[in-house]
Design a protein around this motif. Sequence first.
Motif, mmCIF file in Angstrom:
data_model
loop_
_atom_site.group_PDB
_atom_site.id
_atom_site.type_symbol
_atom_site.label_atom_id
_atom_site.label_comp_id
_atom_site.label_asym_id
_atom_site.label_seq_id
_atom_site.Cartn_x
_atom_site.Cartn_y
_atom_site.Cartn_z
ATOM 1 N N GLN A 97 4.465 0.473 19.783
ATOM 2 C CA GLN A 97 3.230 1.113 20.224
ATOM 3 C C GLN A 97 2.924 2.383 19.426
ATOM 4 O OE1 GLN A 97 2.486 0.645 24.747
ATOM 5 N NE2 GLN A 97 4.712 0.383 24.523
ATOM 6 N N ALA A 98 3.962 3.096 18.996
ATOM 7 C CA ALA A 98 3.746 4.287 18.187
ATOM 8 C C ALA A 98 3.146 3.927 16.833
ATOM 9 C CB ALA A 98 5.058 5.039 17.993
ATOM 10 N N ALA A 99 3.328 2.668 16.425
ATOM 11 C CA ALA A 99 2.743 2.205 15.147
ATOM 12 C C ALA A 99 1.251 1.905 15.288
ATOM 13 C CB ALA A 99 3.487 0.957 14.674
ATOM 14 N N GLY A 100 0.723 2.073 16.505
ATOM 15 C CA GLY A 100 -0.708 1.851 16.701
ATOM 16 C C GLY A 100 -1.032 0.567 17.442
ATOM 17 N N ASN A 101 0.001 -0.175 17.847
ATOM 18 C CA ASN A 101 -0.241 -1.421 18.580
ATOM 19 C C ASN A 101 -0.367 -1.131 20.075
ATOM 20 O OD1 ASN A 101 0.213 -3.279 16.268
ATOM 21 N ND2 ASN A 101 2.264 -2.372 16.331
ATOM 22 N N LYS A 102 -1.215 -1.885 20.721
ATOM 23 C CA LYS A 102 -1.421 -1.713 22.162
ATOM 24 C C LYS A 102 -0.947 -2.966 22.897
ATOM 25 C CE LYS A 102 -5.307 1.518 22.000
ATOM 26 N NZ LYS A 102 -5.156 1.831 20.576
ATOM 27 N N LEU A 103 -0.360 -2.760 24.053
ATOM 28 C CA LEU A 103 0.048 -3.882 24.882
ATOM 29 C C LEU A 103 -1.078 -4.234 25.834
ATOM 30 C CD1 LEU A 103 3.736 -2.891 25.769
ATOM 31 C CD2 LEU A 103 2.890 -4.262 23.855
ATOM 32 N N PRO A 104 -1.339 -5.524 26.084
ATOM 33 C CA PRO A 104 -2.440 -5.916 26.987
ATOM 34 C C PRO A 104 -2.123 -5.550 28.440
ATOM 35 C CG PRO A 104 -1.176 -7.839 26.291
ATOM 36 C CD PRO A 104 -0.662 -6.684 25.501
ATOM 37 N N ILE A 123 10.209 7.278 15.468
ATOM 38 C CA ILE A 123 11.344 6.758 14.704
ATOM 39 C C ILE A 123 12.399 7.844 14.527
ATOM 40 C CG2 ILE A 123 12.073 5.948 12.416
ATOM 41 C CD1 ILE A 123 9.408 4.466 12.214
ATOM 42 N N ASP A 124 11.970 9.054 14.205
ATOM 43 C CA ASP A 124 12.925 10.155 14.009
ATOM 44 C C ASP A 124 13.681 10.471 15.301
ATOM 45 O OD1 ASP A 124 12.153 10.320 11.393
ATOM 46 O OD2 ASP A 124 10.853 12.076 11.655
ATOM 47 N N LYS A 125 12.994 10.355 16.430
ATOM 48 C CA LYS A 125 13.649 10.606 17.718
ATOM 49 C C LYS A 125 14.761 9.585 17.956
ATOM 50 C CE LYS A 125 11.855 9.238 21.632
ATOM 51 N NZ LYS A 125 10.957 9.087 22.812
ATOM 52 N N VAL A 126 14.458 8.327 17.694
ATOM 53 C CA VAL A 126 15.458 7.279 17.893
ATOM 54 C C VAL A 126 16.585 7.412 16.871
ATOM 55 C CG1 VAL A 126 15.844 4.784 17.956
ATOM 56 C CG2 VAL A 126 13.720 5.732 18.874
ATOM 57 N N ALA A 127 16.223 7.769 15.632
ATOM 58 C CA ALA A 127 17.243 7.957 14.587
ATOM 59 C C ALA A 127 18.216 9.062 14.974
ATOM 60 C CB ALA A 127 16.575 8.270 13.252
ATOM 61 N N ALA A 128 17.700 10.144 15.548
ATOM 62 C CA ALA A 128 18.561 11.256 15.969
ATOM 63 C C ALA A 128 19.516 10.806 17.072
ATOM 64 C CB ALA A 128 17.702 12.419 16.445
ATOM 65 N N LYS A 129 19.035 9.973 17.969
ATOM 66 C CA LYS A 129 19.887 9.467 19.059
ATOM 67 C C LYS A 129 21.088 8.705 18.515
ATOM 68 C CE LYS A 129 20.078 5.985 22.693
ATOM 69 N NZ LYS A 129 19.341 4.970 23.479
ATOM 70 N N GLU A 136 0.819 -1.216 0.000
ATOM 71 C CA GLU A 136 0.000 0.000 0.000
ATOM 72 C C GLU A 136 0.849 1.261 0.000
ATOM 73 O OE1 GLU A 136 -3.249 0.016 2.829
ATOM 74 O OE2 GLU A 136 -3.280 -2.176 2.822
ATOM 75 N N GLY A 137 2.123 1.124 0.342
ATOM 76 C CA GLY A 137 3.008 2.279 0.367
ATOM 77 C C GLY A 137 3.943 2.208 1.551
ATOM 78 N N VAL A 138 4.871 3.161 1.629
ATOM 79 C CA VAL A 138 5.828 3.184 2.735
ATOM 80 C C VAL A 138 5.255 4.002 3.896
ATOM 81 C CG1 VAL A 138 7.815 2.908 1.212
ATOM 82 C CG2 VAL A 138 7.030 5.197 1.796
ATOM 83 N N PHE A 139 5.637 3.625 5.101
ATOM 84 C CA PHE A 139 5.171 4.370 6.275
ATOM 85 C C PHE A 139 6.156 5.462 6.681
ATOM 86 C CE2 PHE A 139 7.271 0.469 7.800
ATOM 87 C CZ PHE A 139 8.249 1.000 8.636
ATOM 88 N N LEU A 140 7.399 5.354 6.265
ATOM 89 C CA LEU A 140 8.404 6.355 6.620
ATOM 90 C C LEU A 140 8.105 7.685 5.940
ATOM 91 C CD1 LEU A 140 11.634 4.165 6.369
ATOM 92 C CD2 LEU A 140 10.490 4.925 8.459
ATOM 93 N N ASP A 141 8.161 8.768 6.707
ATOM 94 C CA ASP A 141 7.877 10.116 6.197
ATOM 95 C C ASP A 141 6.482 10.236 5.598
ATOM 96 O OD1 ASP A 141 10.467 11.101 6.855
ATOM 97 O OD2 ASP A 141 11.275 10.187 5.043
ATOM 98 N N ASN A 142 5.593 9.363 6.003
ATOM 99 C CA ASN A 142 4.225 9.377 5.506
ATOM 100 C C ASN A 142 3.343 10.133 6.502
ATOM 101 O OD1 ASN A 142 1.545 8.739 4.735
ATOM 102 N ND2 ASN A 142 2.179 6.780 3.873
ATOM 103 N N PRO A 143 2.682 11.217 6.069
ATOM 104 C CA PRO A 143 1.857 12.009 6.998
ATOM 105 C C PRO A 143 0.691 11.235 7.602
ATOM 106 C CG PRO A 143 1.512 12.701 4.713
ATOM 107 C CD PRO A 143 2.681 11.785 4.706
ATOM 108 N N LYS A 144 0.381 10.059 7.072
ATOM 109 C CA LYS A 144 -0.681 9.234 7.648
ATOM 110 C C LYS A 144 -0.275 8.672 9.014
ATOM 111 C CE LYS A 144 -2.935 6.289 5.175
ATOM 112 N NZ LYS A 144 -3.296 5.177 4.229
ATOM 113 N N PHE A 145 1.035 8.662 9.284
ATOM 114 C CA PHE A 145 1.521 8.044 10.521
ATOM 115 C C PHE A 145 2.423 9.015 11.286
ATOM 116 C CE2 PHE A 145 1.263 4.811 7.101
ATOM 117 C CZ PHE A 145 0.135 4.118 7.553
ATOM 118 N N PRO A 146 1.870 10.124 11.774
ATOM 119 C CA PRO A 146 2.694 11.143 12.431
ATOM 120 C C PRO A 146 3.349 10.671 13.720
ATOM 121 C CG PRO A 146 0.354 11.629 12.719
ATOM 122 C CD PRO A 146 0.444 10.515 11.721
#
Length: 311
Positions: free
Chosen positions: A304-311, A245-251, A229-239
């Motif tokens: 979790q930032a990808a929309g997954n929830k932990l039980p 990811i950008d925070k970890v990449a900067a680290k 369906e497309g890439v999720f990186l730099d995709n405004p659908k997944f802010p």
Amino acid sequence: MKQIAIGPEKKLGSAVVQGCMRIAEMSEEAVDRLIKTDLENGVTFFDHADVYTDGACESLFGKVLAKQPGLRDKITLQTKCGIVRGNGDHNKAFDFSKEHLLETVNDSLRRLQTDHVDYLLLHRPDALVEPEEVAAAFDQLYTEGKVLHFGVSNQNPYQIELLKKSVRQPLEINQLQLSIKFTGMIDAGINVNMTVDDASDRDGSILDYCRLNDITIQAWSPFQYGFFEGVFLDNPKFPELNKEIDKVAAKYGVTNNAIAVAWILRHPAEMQVILGTTNVSRIAASAKGADITLTRQEWYDIYQAAGNKLP
């Protein structure tokens, strides 16, 4: 680059694999540059399939190999078979018959201009599979020295067990779709005994099965969400995801591509990541992810930032 011990024999392969599905429109010079970029960044494993642009990808790659004596010995070469193409990219059928497997492997070897491939994978499950036919084909290919190792792609545990009933060689690899935004094989294990949709086990616990049976998972489409369906990186659908990811990449001082690769490789299943890109700068940037070990919390924060929830 980090090396992965593949299958029960623990043969080493680069953690990042160069997927060759999109090279057909490239020039020989561009493919040569692609291979050299891969090798410079520690990527020594190359993945093909007989159906990629009707064999054109293998043919082009073979031309580059033929012009450089010694290059074949520097790389691990893998191809896949079992899909019968219709018009365009439409799959007409799947065929694991002995006759088809032998014919397509011989065709791949001719196009790749080599006498053997290191790994051969069955591309997608054939509903009409007869394990005895697969076993006979594998025995002949192995005895003739045309295929050194075998595996599957997109198969669940019982499909693999059915093959193992007759196939004598170890099935060492299973290619499966996995990315930060395509985590079904992980979700089911986290949500055991829960009533949420993520608890649905759609693949027979393939992740745990592969770990138990020394089968190396090769993760394809590591930057995609959905089924192409497309890439999720730099995709405004997944802010939220991109912010994390950008925070970890900067680290770590790397690109977001590297973190997407590192996230998959952080899993203790010791997977390989297949890059589909042919952009040399993106390959170099992504390969850096193999040398990053995310912390446990970073891995779960991204999950979790990808929309997954932990039980």
